[in-house]
Design an enzyme around this catalytic site. Structure first.
Site, mmCIF file in Angstrom:
data_model
loop_
_atom_site.group_PDB
_atom_site.id
_atom_site.type_symbol
_atom_site.label_atom_id
_atom_site.label_comp_id
_atom_site.label_asym_id
_atom_site.label_seq_id
_atom_site.Cartn_x
_atom_site.Cartn_y
_atom_site.Cartn_z
ATOM 1 N N ALA A 294 9.015 -3.263 69.795
ATOM 2 C CA ALA A 294 9.721 -2.297 70.637
ATOM 3 C C ALA A 294 9.519 -0.895 70.067
ATOM 4 O O ALA A 294 9.699 -0.672 68.877
ATOM 5 C CB ALA A 294 11.211 -2.627 70.681
ATOM 6 N N ASP A 295 9.120 0.035 70.930
ATOM 7 C CA ASP A 295 8.981 1.424 70.485
ATOM 8 C C ASP A 295 10.294 2.167 70.746
ATOM 9 O O ASP A 295 11.260 1.596 71.250
ATOM 10 C CB ASP A 295 7.799 2.099 71.177
ATOM 11 N N SER A 296 10.326 3.432 70.386
ATOM 12 C CA SER A 296 11.575 4.194 70.506
ATOM 13 C C SER A 296 12.036 4.297 71.956
ATOM 14 O O SER A 296 13.234 4.263 72.230
ATOM 15 C CB SER A 296 11.422 5.580 69.879
#
Length: 91
Positions: free
Chosen positions: A42-44
């Site tokens: 998961a990215d920001s």
């Protein structure tokens, strides 16, 4: 506010369903011990979407619910998020 108490397993389901939608993965592949970044990739932006989804879905059940910005850095795993929501939505 006890009448609106959300059980921990329901919070886990909300977190898993939200992550499933955001990351386009099956909810049953998500476990509490997984790291958002290291295990789920998961990215920001995905994490921001998760926060928004949790605030909306939990807020519908438990009244006004917010995840404070300064608390975000402590939410590293699925378990962290479930515990945070459980503790803060039910107080």
């Amino acid at each position: 506010m006890a009448a609106n108490k959300i059980e921990r397993d329901e919070i886990l389901r909300i977190v898993r369903d939200s992550l499933s939608d955001i990351l386009e993965i099956e909810p049953d592949t998500i476990s509490e011990g997984q790291s958002f970044v290291d295990d789920l990739d998961a990215d920001s932006l995905a994490l921001i979407e998760l926060v928004e989804a949790l605030e909306e879905k939990v807020g519908e059940r438990a009244g006004d619910f917010r995840i404070e910005d300064e608390d975000l850095e402590d939410l590293k795993t699925v378990r962290d998020a479930v515990d945070y929501v459980f503790e803060n939505a039910n107080d």
